[in-house]
Design an enzyme around this catalytic site. Sequence first.
Site, PDB file in Angstrom:
ATOM      1  N   HIS A  39       0.813  -1.150  -0.071  1.00 24.11           N
ATOM      2  CA  HIS A  39      -0.052  -0.112  -0.072  1.00 24.11           C
ATOM      3  C   HIS A  39       0.812   1.378   0.003  1.00 24.11           C
ATOM      4  CE1 HIS A  39      -3.802  -2.254   1.749  1.00 24.11           C
ATOM      5  NE2 HIS A  39      -3.590  -2.787   0.684  1.00 24.11           N
ATOM      6  N   ARG A 181      -6.884   2.527   2.427  1.00 23.10           N
ATOM      7  CA  ARG A 181      -7.219   1.151   2.597  1.00 23.10           C
ATOM      8  C   ARG A 181      -6.889   0.745   4.076  1.00 23.10           C
ATOM      9  NH1 ARG A 181      -3.774  -0.247  -2.557  1.00 23.10           N
ATOM     10  NH2 ARG A 181      -2.468   1.282  -1.799  1.00 23.10           N
TER      11      ARG A 181
END
Length: 585
Positions: A39, A181
């Site tokens: 990420h 996220r």
Amino acid sequence: MLLCLQPWEVSKKILRRSFKSKDDIYSLLLVEWGQYIDHDVTFTPQSTSTAALWSGVDCLSTCENVHPCFPIETQHHCLPFHRSTPACFIHLGSDIEQVLQRQQMNAITSFMDASLVYGHSSQLTSFLRDLPGLNGKLAVNEQFKDPKGRAYLPFVASLPSTCRQGLQQERVECFSAGDSRVNEGMPLTSLHTLWLREHNRIAEALKSINGHWSPEIIFQETRKIIGALHQIITMRDYVPKIIGPESFEHYIGPYHGYDPTTDPSASNVFATAAFRFGHATIPPILRRLNESFQPHERFPHLRLHDTFFSPWRIVKEGGVEPVLRGIIGTAAPVVSTNMLMAEELTERLIVPNVSQHMDLASLNLQRGRDHGLPGYNDWRVFCGLKRVKTLDHLKEVVGDDMVAEMIQTVYKHLDNMDVWLGGLVERLLPGSRTGALFSCLIGKQMKALRDGDSFWWEADGVFTQQQKVELSKVSLSRIICDNTDIREVPYDSFRFGKYPTNYVPCNHIPSMNVNAWRHERSRDSEQCGSPPKIKNGDFTLSSSSGKLAALYSCYHGFQLKGAAALVCEGNRWSDKPPQCKGNPH
């Protein structure tokens, strides 16, 4: 590739299993760090519902293959799927074939720079900072603290949020971080929380030894340190375990300095296939452990689907410690050819704003096809490996005759095999958690991320030699010790060990001495004094021109009016300080 072969059929016949065998070498933290650092490097945005306005279709309710929808057919219905947002070629040198070829974008910086802590835009960074505190810190949650008074991540700005709620009366909204996220799972949220606390801990330490530093200098120096620690932990402690020492030496090797000819962009095949190998190492159960690394008396183990988008469980159920102990004290599942993905991911995956349960395996396969990734064999050739042409060769590469035969049956021709599936089923290389193909693709990508980054922590001029020595002492075990109530850890928390035999007290874990960042006031600084402070902005100091200069900048949403740089001349600053005009809203 056989697009008529539905991903759901591949998922159902080859990928789905409910049981995962355990790894006796590495802990579950190795799996969770893979998702976390991914990420930091890649985020492929999906086409929004507004992209469907001209066609009048709703991707959540249609089974029509109409842009931007690319639904996945199943036995009785279909799973909704939005195509990735296309990127447009705008430079004049593009030929028509290149212009008409659909490409995808990376919405964040592909550099390993801790953008998932700080955000990838100045607007998000400003939102995440504690600007009113004038302390160089990140903002923390104003409503909740953990049982020992430690900080949680701040909530998102738009309320009420989409995160799930427990039975308690008090709502716990989605957390906010540099990456959207952050709430996907409790281990991921816990790692984000660690780095928020570590930033604020280091910022406080730097302020105490450099009282003359402005909040902006404290913030930027701390951010630089946190970025370096992400690079060190990933490249030194994580990647060699994933691709194996031989592949690390072959594809990455020693660092020889910044190479301006290296493209550090995240490749499509890395983001869409190779680095999704970790999906096959996710266990169906999240174990929560107490101080003795035994099942927690108050907070039982959770099925994976009960951990999705549930920050309330961290706030109301003991903080990050039971979760972190669980992922340190649990052996990671091994990627096994005949046990690839847990049913928690193929039958019960929860996606925000989608009412039905999803299938992660089908989504991964469909995403590869959406991006037009060449098949498994083409990538084998790219990596200098032999194309798999026969069933016997596939059996040799896979190491499981039944799985190889099922692949041949389902795909009909081996050139049709999706690269993500093909990479997953390969026999693991010695000392690695990936097969030959994914070791190659991940290794090549990691080398590019390192060599193509002019701010890589080892690059000339980024840190002093003394600072590099201190940075290299840090481990994820140390970060956990400094920012939680966990008092015993393994030396390397990525390695699985039995408690208490393989654990040591935190004071045995090496730590970084921030005195390497002690900065004495220069003679010029003492003569001119501290540069004037400004509202809605701040300054950093530079002496690269031979003279001390204060470089001013405004916070997001404000415009600088006046001199951007003041120079210390004689015993005074050369000009009036600038002003920051505007409205951040």
